[in-house]
Scaffold this active site. Structure first.
Site, PDB file in Angstrom:
ATOM      1  N   ARG A 230       0.829  -1.192   0.000  1.00 36.05           N
ATOM      2  CA  ARG A 230       0.000   0.000   0.000  1.00 36.05           C
ATOM      3  C   ARG A 230       0.867   1.246   0.000  1.00 36.05           C
ATOM      4  O   ARG A 230       1.907   1.302   0.680  1.00 36.05           O
ATOM      5  CB  ARG A 230      -0.892   0.039   1.254  1.00 36.05           C
ATOM      6  CG  ARG A 230      -2.196  -0.715   1.090  1.00 36.05           C
ATOM      7  CD  ARG A 230      -3.116  -0.018   0.077  1.00 36.05           C
ATOM      8  NE  ARG A 230      -4.326  -0.748  -0.221  1.00 36.05           N
ATOM      9  CZ  ARG A 230      -4.475  -1.615  -1.222  1.00 36.05           C
ATOM     10  NH1 ARG A 230      -3.467  -1.909  -2.018  1.00 36.05           N
ATOM     11  NH2 ARG A 230      -5.637  -2.191  -1.453  1.00 36.05           N
ATOM     12  N   GLU A 259      -2.733   8.172  -5.429  1.00 35.62           N
ATOM     13  CA  GLU A 259      -2.877   7.524  -6.743  1.00 35.62           C
ATOM     14  C   GLU A 259      -4.014   8.156  -7.513  1.00 35.62           C
ATOM     15  O   GLU A 259      -5.059   8.428  -6.901  1.00 35.62           O
ATOM     16  CB  GLU A 259      -3.121   6.018  -6.565  1.00 35.62           C
ATOM     17  CG  GLU A 259      -1.912   5.314  -5.972  1.00 35.62           C
ATOM     18  CD  GLU A 259      -2.106   3.803  -5.793  1.00 35.62           C
ATOM     19  OE1 GLU A 259      -3.092   3.254  -6.318  1.00 35.62           O
ATOM     20  OE2 GLU A 259      -1.271   3.192  -5.119  1.00 35.62           O
ATOM     21  N   HIS A 278       0.035   0.537  -9.905  1.00 38.19           N
ATOM     22  CA  HIS A 278      -0.837  -0.335  -9.085  1.00 38.19           C
ATOM     23  C   HIS A 278      -1.338  -1.530  -9.913  1.00 38.19           C
ATOM     24  O   HIS A 278      -2.535  -1.723 -10.112  1.00 38.19           O
ATOM     25  CB  HIS A 278      -2.032   0.470  -8.530  1.00 38.19           C
ATOM     26  CG  HIS A 278      -2.640  -0.169  -7.305  1.00 38.19           C
ATOM     27  ND1 HIS A 278      -3.138   0.576  -6.248  1.00 38.19           N
ATOM     28  CD2 HIS A 278      -2.821  -1.459  -6.946  1.00 38.19           C
ATOM     29  CE1 HIS A 278      -3.619  -0.241  -5.321  1.00 38.19           C
ATOM     30  NE2 HIS A 278      -3.436  -1.490  -5.726  1.00 38.19           N
TER      31      HIS A 278
HETATM   32  N1  NAD Z   1      -0.423  -4.036  -5.284  1.00 37.92           N
HETATM   33  C1  NAD Z   1      -1.592  -4.636  -5.343  1.00 37.92           C
HETATM   34  O1  NAD Z   1      -2.294  -4.560  -6.337  1.00 37.92           O
HETATM   35  C2  NAD Z   1      -2.065  -5.457  -4.169  1.00 37.92           C
HETATM   36  C3  NAD Z   1      -2.841  -6.606  -4.393  1.00 37.92           C
HETATM   37  C4  NAD Z   1      -3.288  -7.344  -3.307  1.00 37.92           C
HETATM   38  C5  NAD Z   1      -2.980  -6.938  -2.014  1.00 37.92           C
HETATM   39  N2  NAD Z   1      -2.251  -5.815  -1.825  1.00 37.92           N
HETATM   40  C6  NAD Z   1      -1.854  -5.387  -0.482  1.00 37.92           C
HETATM   41  O2  NAD Z   1      -0.844  -6.277  -0.008  1.00 37.92           O
HETATM   42  C7  NAD Z   1      -0.815  -6.256   1.418  1.00 37.92           C
HETATM   43  C8  NAD Z   1      -0.745  -7.667   1.978  1.00 37.92           C
HETATM   44  O3  NAD Z   1      -1.915  -8.388   1.608  1.00 37.92           O
HETATM   45  P1  NAD Z   1      -2.172  -9.887   2.163  1.00 37.92           P
HETATM   46  O4  NAD Z   1      -3.341 -10.402   1.414  1.00 37.92           O
HETATM   47  O5  NAD Z   1      -0.903 -10.656   2.205  1.00 37.92           O
HETATM   48  O6  NAD Z   1      -2.629  -9.547   3.646  1.00 37.92           O
HETATM   49  P2  NAD Z   1      -2.584 -10.513   4.913  1.00 37.92           P
HETATM   50  O7  NAD Z   1      -3.593  -9.957   5.850  1.00 37.92           O
HETATM   51  O8  NAD Z   1      -2.717 -11.935   4.514  1.00 37.92           O
HETATM   52  O9  NAD Z   1      -1.119 -10.288   5.508  1.00 37.92           O
HETATM   53  C9  NAD Z   1      -0.697  -9.097   6.106  1.00 37.92           C
HETATM   54  C10 NAD Z   1       0.322  -9.470   7.172  1.00 37.92           C
HETATM   55  O10 NAD Z   1       0.868  -8.274   7.726  1.00 37.92           O
HETATM   56  C11 NAD Z   1       1.085  -8.508   9.122  1.00 37.92           C
HETATM   57  N3  NAD Z   1       1.171  -7.229   9.809  1.00 37.92           N
HETATM   58  C12 NAD Z   1       0.185  -6.398  10.236  1.00 37.92           C
HETATM   59  N4  NAD Z   1       0.706  -5.301  10.823  1.00 37.92           N
HETATM   60  C13 NAD Z   1       2.061  -5.457  10.762  1.00 37.92           C
HETATM   61  C14 NAD Z   1       3.146  -4.669  11.196  1.00 37.92           C
HETATM   62  N5  NAD Z   1       2.939  -3.495  11.816  1.00 37.92           N
HETATM   63  N6  NAD Z   1       4.393  -5.113  10.957  1.00 37.92           N
HETATM   64  C15 NAD Z   1       4.622  -6.294  10.321  1.00 37.92           C
HETATM   65  N7  NAD Z   1       3.627  -7.107   9.913  1.00 37.92           N
HETATM   66  C16 NAD Z   1       2.362  -6.678  10.121  1.00 37.92           C
HETATM   67  C17 NAD Z   1      -0.093  -9.352   9.555  1.00 37.92           C
HETATM   68  O11 NAD Z   1       0.195 -10.104  10.711  1.00 37.92           O
HETATM   69  C18 NAD Z   1      -0.279 -10.257   8.342  1.00 37.92           C
HETATM   70  O12 NAD Z   1       0.409 -11.479   8.510  1.00 37.92           O
HETATM   71  C19 NAD Z   1      -2.047  -5.465   1.823  1.00 37.92           C
HETATM   72  O13 NAD Z   1      -1.657  -4.140   2.097  1.00 37.92           O
HETATM   73  C20 NAD Z   1      -2.932  -5.485   0.583  1.00 37.92           C
HETATM   74  O14 NAD Z   1      -3.828  -4.404   0.545  1.00 37.92           O
HETATM   75  C21 NAD Z   1      -1.773  -5.078  -2.875  1.00 37.92           C
HETATM   76  O1  3PG Z   2      -6.238  -4.471  -2.598  1.00 31.93           O
HETATM   77  C1  3PG Z   2      -6.154  -4.992  -3.700  1.00 31.93           C
HETATM   78  O2  3PG Z   2      -6.805  -6.006  -4.016  1.00 31.93           O
HETATM   79  C2  3PG Z   2      -5.170  -4.462  -4.679  1.00 31.93           C
HETATM   80  O3  3PG Z   2      -4.608  -3.274  -4.269  1.00 31.93           O
HETATM   81  C3  3PG Z   2      -5.660  -4.412  -6.098  1.00 31.93           C
HETATM   82  O4  3PG Z   2      -6.365  -3.254  -6.408  1.00 31.93           O
HETATM   83  P1  3PG Z   2      -7.104  -3.172  -7.846  1.00 31.93           P
HETATM   84  O5  3PG Z   2      -8.271  -4.096  -7.778  1.00 31.93           O
HETATM   85  O6  3PG Z   2      -7.545  -1.760  -8.014  1.00 31.93           O
HETATM   86  O7  3PG Z   2      -6.139  -3.598  -8.881  1.00 31.93           O
END
Ligand code: NAD
Ligand code: 3PG
Length: 526
Positions: A230, A259, A278
């Site tokens: 994020r 963004e 993204h």
């Molecule tokens: N770039 C993209 O398009 C995209 C796509 C999907 C998810 N994401 C993002 O990726 C991230 C991770 O997603 P996920 O599905 O693995 O989530 P998840 O909930 O499975 O894992 C997140 C992990 O972070 C840990 N955590 C929470 N606070 C913390 C801290 N202060 N320090 C260290 N660890 C901590 C939690 O214990 C957990 O294990 C999220 O921010 C999500 O929004 C981005």
């Molecule tokens: O939280 C999510 O699932 C990701 O950030 C993906 O975002 P998007 O659906 O806009 O690609």
């Protein structure tokens, strides 16, 4: 027929499912005012990260029953506002896990081998083999911050590439980390030793600007940092400055503080920086997964059925829900409180249903308590549907007991959390059927309603201590709304529970602990 508005680009597979039960309008690129003007016609809204669903939009959505986020993050939805209006918010917690993990891995390799700049150079007509000498990831150290769904997959793949794995996640057990082949370490050590640092954590108040000038200074000058989680977890100004000054080796970012990315120093940097718009979830497979997952849930809710990944409403029948709701709120509040008192990683949660509550269904209360307990780690991603699984994955052992003989109040719920930093307990009851009261903290009897910001102290019951604490808080401009002392014997140990109007300013806890007689102090936000 119900009406569904789709305001971000969603795979056709999802539209087809919605069309079975509703009229579907796809309107992309709506400005907030345009969305507010039309949302009143719709029963459901389906979005990705492109639409900000603010309180204003929710208030204008007078017919809205459900908001479906085709993806993981619901940080673009005002979930509390939706909850207050009784609107279910659903997401797809796992549909794009692999896509996001693979994007992070692609970033690691692209950064190491300068793929984007080398490609651009050939396309410009050049054949420059000297400017793009890269680095191997084999035998390098990858620091994974956040070992959840995406972080674990990145770690597992990186391991097969011969990388050494360090991980920081205060809410994951050592055993779970070892299963994935990661050594759990403190964040500072990870910063110092990692050649690559990849972020897979939610954006929360604790993680905002986790990567800043101070933490960047701890990293190797060759370190490369990857953020596909994020925007806002990295302070972009500090990162650009560190890159320019050669204090770190490179960065690959998929997400940004704002963004679409506006004017930014990062755009002007060379091959050591890769920026993508993204794209983490943007694979054909992930888009089909999340579209189907969320469209099915919208369809079900429009047909009056429960949703499987609701982030704000339990997946229970409406009758059971109505009856248990106050107790579930009690359990969730106590879970959140005991989790913050325990701090660190909780290993065992004891839940005791007492008095009249001893004959109640326990499972919804356990789920609600775990949801509260995990809130600090997972924020809005933990819900009544996934709390059990999330707790299991973190190695939290839940022990349930019942004691009908405890009758201080009609029915009380007692939670005891044991973790890496010790054991704490809280007990609570419902007064007048709905009003939550804390009736015991760490074995000391009290009777206070929980408030958003609270301070608890463990101290010796002796004259003057309350005055000293009051003056200290006053000197930091902290206003006390209410205060109560719980003690077992006169002049023995005691607990003080204070409700305060605002969060405690930084550093004040250390000052509180210095007050003679005060042994410990905890601040919590509920
Ligand atoms: N770039 C993209 O398009 C995209 C796509 C999907 C998810 N994401 C993002 O990726 C991230 C991770 O997603 P996920 O599905 O693995 O989530 P998840 O909930 O499975 O894992 C997140 C992990 O972070 C840990 N955590 C929470 N606070 C913390 C801290 N202060 N320090 C260290 N660890 C901590 C939690 O214990 C957990 O294990 C999220 O921010 C999500 O929004 C981005
Ligand atoms: O939280 C999510 O699932 C990701 O950030 C993906 O975002 P998007 O659906 O806009 O690609």
């Amino acid at each position: 027929m119900s009406k569904v508005l789709v305001s971000d680009s969603i795979d056709q597979a999802g539209i087809d499912i919605l069309s079975q039960v509703a009229t579907v309008d796809v309107k992309l690129g709506l400005k907030p005012a345009e969305l507010i003007a039309i949302i009143g016609e719709y029963d459901a809204l389906m979005i990705r990260s492109g639409t900000r669903v603010t309180q204003e939009i929710i208030d204008a959505g007078t017919q809205l029953k459900i908001i479906g986020r085709a993806g993981v993050g619901v940080d673009n939805v005002d979930v509390p506002a939706a909850t207050r209006r009784g609107i279910v918010v659903v997401n797809s917690p796992e549909g794009n896990t692999i896509a996001a993990a693979e994007h992070a891995l692609a970033m690691i390799l692209a950064l190491s081998r300068h793929i984007p700049d080398a490609n651009a150079s050939v396309k410009r007509g050049a054949w420059d083999r000297n400017s793009f000498v890269g680095a191997e990831v084999y035998k390098k150290t990858l620091g994974v911050v956040g070992l959840g769904k995406i972080g674990s997959h990145v770690a597992a793949v990186a391991r097969t590439m011969g990388m050494k794995l360090l991980a920081y996640d205060p809410f994951i057990s050592t055993e779970r980390a070892e299963q994935i082949g990661c050594q759990l370490v403190e964040l500072d050590l990870l910063f110092q030793q990692a050649d690559y640092i990849t972020l897979h954590i939610p954006k929360t108040p604790e993680t905002t600007h986790l990567i800043n000038a101070t933490t960047l200074a701890k990293m190797k000058p060759t370190a490369r940092i990857i953020n596909c989680a994020r925007g806002g977890i990295i302070d972009e100004v500090a990162l650009a400055a560190a890159l320019k000054a050669g204090k770190i080796g490179g960065a690959a970012l998929d997400v940004f503080e704002s963004e679409p990315l506006g004017e930014s120093e990062l755009r002007s940097l060379g091959k050591e920086v890769i920026l993508t718009p993204h794209l983490g979830a943007s694979t054909a497979e992930a888009q089909v997964n999340v579209a189907i997952d969320v469209a099915e849930q919208i369809r079900d809710v429009l047909l009056g059925l429960p949703a499987r990944s609701a982030v704000n409403i339990p997946g229970l029948g409406p009758d059971v829900l109505e009856e248990l709701k106050p107790y579930m709120q009690l359990a969730e509040t106590l879970g959140n409180l005991v989790g913050q008192l325990a701090g660190g990683r909780v290993e065992v949660l004891n839940i005791r249903l007492q008095g009249e509550l001893a004959t109640n269904k326990s499972q919804p209360l356990i789920v609600a308590a775990l949801k509260g307990l995990l809130y600090q780690a997972l924020r809005e991603r933990v819900n009544y549907v996934n709390a059990n699984i999330e707790a299991k994955e973190r190695g939290i052992r839940v022990i349930e007991t019942r004691d009908a003989s405890i009758r201080d109040y009609a029915g009380t719920l007692h939670l005891e959390a044991t973790g890496t930093l010790g054991t704490h307990s809280v007990t609570g009851a419902l007064l007048g059927e709905r009003e939550i009261h804390l009736t015991d903290v760490d074995g000391f009897p009290i009777n206070v309603p929980p408030s958003k910001y609270m301070l608890f102290t463990l101290h010796r019951d002796m004259p003057g201590i309350i005055g000293k604490l009051g003056s200290l808080l006053g000197s930091f401009n902290v206003n006390i709304a209410s205060m109560q002392v719980g003690r077992k014997i006169v002049r023995g140990d005691a607990v003080m529970a204070l409700s305060i109007d605002d969060p405690l300013p930084e550093g004040i806890l250390d000052e509180i602990i210095k007050v003679p007689g005060i042994r410990d102090a905890y601040t919590v936000t509920l």
